[in-house]
Motif scaffolding. Structure first.
Motif, short mmCIF file in Angstrom:
data_model
loop_
_atom_site.label_atom_id
_atom_site.label_comp_id
_atom_site.label_asym_id
_atom_site.label_seq_id
_atom_site.Cartn_x
_atom_site.Cartn_y
_atom_site.Cartn_z
N GLY A 1 -9.43 -2.01 7.17
CA GLY A 1 -9.77 -0.68 7.68
C GLY A 1 -8.83 0.39 7.13
O GLY A 1 -9.13 1.58 7.20
N ALA A 2 -7.71 -0.06 6.56
CA ALA A 2 -6.75 0.88 5.96
C ALA A 2 -6.57 0.57 4.47
O ALA A 2 -5.50 0.77 3.90
CB ALA A 2 -5.41 0.79 6.69
N GLY B 1 -5.11 -4.27 13.41
CA GLY B 1 -5.00 -4.63 11.99
C GLY B 1 -4.89 -3.40 11.12
O GLY B 1 -4.13 -3.38 10.15
N ALA B 2 -5.63 -2.35 11.48
CA ALA B 2 -5.60 -1.11 10.68
C ALA B 2 -4.22 -0.45 10.75
O ALA B 2 -3.78 0.18 9.79
CB ALA B 2 -6.68 -0.15 11.16
N ILE B 3 -3.53 -0.59 11.90
CA ILE B 3 -2.16 -0.03 12.01
C ILE B 3 -1.27 -0.69 10.96
O ILE B 3 -0.54 -0.03 10.22
CB ILE B 3 -1.57 -0.27 13.42
N LEU B 4 -1.39 -2.03 10.87
CA LEU B 4 -0.55 -2.78 9.92
C LEU B 4 -0.95 -2.44 8.48
O LEU B 4 -0.10 -2.28 7.61
CB LEU B 4 -0.68 -4.28 10.17
N GLY B 5 -2.27 -2.33 8.25
CA GLY B 5 -2.75 -1.96 6.92
C GLY B 5 -2.28 -0.58 6.50
O GLY B 5 -2.04 -0.32 5.33
N LEU C 1 -6.98 11.23 0.69
CA LEU C 1 -7.08 9.91 0.08
C LEU C 1 -6.82 8.82 1.12
O LEU C 1 -7.12 7.65 0.91
CB LEU C 1 -6.09 9.76 -1.08
N ALA C 2 -6.21 9.21 2.26
CA ALA C 2 -5.95 8.25 3.34
C ALA C 2 -6.77 8.60 4.59
O ALA C 2 -6.40 8.23 5.70
CB ALA C 2 -4.46 8.22 3.66
N PHE C 3 -7.88 9.30 4.40
CA PHE C 3 -8.75 9.62 5.55
C PHE C 3 -9.40 8.32 6.05
O PHE C 3 -9.72 7.44 5.24
CB PHE C 3 -9.83 10.61 5.11
N PRO C 4 -9.56 8.16 7.38
CA PRO C 4 -10.19 6.93 7.89
C PRO C 4 -11.66 6.81 7.48
O PRO C 4 -12.56 7.21 8.21
CB PRO C 4 -10.04 7.05 9.41
N ALA C 5 -11.90 6.25 6.29
CA ALA C 5 -13.27 6.15 5.76
C ALA C 5 -13.96 4.85 6.17
O ALA C 5 -15.17 4.83 6.39
CB ALA C 5 -13.23 6.25 4.24
N ILE C 6 -13.21 3.77 6.26
CA ILE C 6 -13.81 2.45 6.55
C ILE C 6 -13.80 2.16 8.04
O ILE C 6 -14.77 1.64 8.59
CB ILE C 6 -13.05 1.32 5.81
#
Lengths: 115, 147
Positions: free
Chosen positions: A37-38, B90-94, B48-53
């Motif tokens: 997601g990131a 998971g997104a926080i870690l990513g 470039l880091a906008f929440p797209a997914i």
């Protein structure tokens, strides 16, 4: 910027984002899949074109701003988690509302430091 | 914790759900390009880091998990929401990996070949994200507990 470039951005961006999203779909456990997601999907689609058209210095400047955008994404993801767990919001509502956090941090950084 | 592939998850996703993600991804990429063109690379780079997914993925995770529980005769809405919350964890870690991706491109791009830089940055994102995820798992998720 011409229409062809916007079409290129749309197709390449859509394809790369979809690719990372599918990777997130098929991977388990959920917290691991969440890493995707990131993923740097928009960045990969954009930086390649920026390097070709505007040069490496321009793309490096975009990457510097992206550091602040990525910190904003971290805060966004944390806000989503809090809204879903503490305030019991559905995923669509939480991920939509938390965009405010992303905008506040990233545009705030731009206005305070780089403007 | 073993990382597994579940190809059957692809069958649960409807064609229009793939379409929505394609449109969102393409749309955000166009917006990022437009903003960089109109206001310069400093403002455009933020996007470039906008929440797209994440928004579409979390919604799908919640929906599929709820449907799974419905088929088993349970309500499942709570389970769906918590599965989506795990996705956000998971997104926080990513995102930490994404910070390292951006730093790598920013610092390495002026010195190295562009393709090599992007490949190294992608490897850095993946490596850092997985390392932090493994570390967090080993500590039983206490580091990012939402409560």
């Amino acid at each position: 910027m011409g229409a062809v470039q916007y079409i290129y951005r749309f197709v390449v961006g859509g394809f790369i984002v979809s690719l990372f999203a599918v990777a997130g779909d098929v991977l388990k456990p959920k917290s691991f899949a969440g890493l995707f997601g990131a993923a740097p999907s928009v960045a990969l689609a954009t930086l390649g074109l920026a390097i070709i058209l505007d040069g490496k210095a321009y793309a490096a400047l975009e990457a510097r701003s992206m550091v602040a955008g990525a910190v904003a994404l971290l805060l966004y993801s944390w806000a989503c988690m809090q809204l879903m767990v503490r305030y019991r919001l559905r995923a669509t509502a939480a991920s939509g509302a938390a965009v405010l956090v992303w905008l506040l941090f990233s545009l705030g950084t731009w206005a305070l430091i780089w403007r | 914790m073993i990382i597994q592939f579940d190809i059957s998850a692809l069958k649960r996703t409807r064609w229009y759900e793939y379409g929505i993600r394609f449109l969102l991804g393409g749309g955000i990429t166009v917006v990022a390009g437009f903003l960089a063109n109109r206001y310069g690379p400093i403002l455009g780079g933020l996007f470039l880091a906008f929440p797209a997914i994440f928004p579409a993925s979390a919604t799908l995770v919640e929906k599929h998990e709820t449907q799974k529980k419905h088929r088993a005769g349970m309500s499942g809405s709570n389970r769906g929401r918590l599965a989506a919350a795990l996705d956000s964890r998971g997104a926080i870690l990513g995102s930490l990996g994404l910070v390292c991706f951006a730093l790598t491109v920013w610092l390495l791009l002026p010195l190295r070949n562009a393709a090599v830089t992007l490949a190294i940055a992608l490897a850095v994102w993946m490596g850092i994200s997985i390392a932090i995820w493994s570390f967090e798992k080993r500590h039983r998720g206490h580091i990012l507990s939402p409560r």
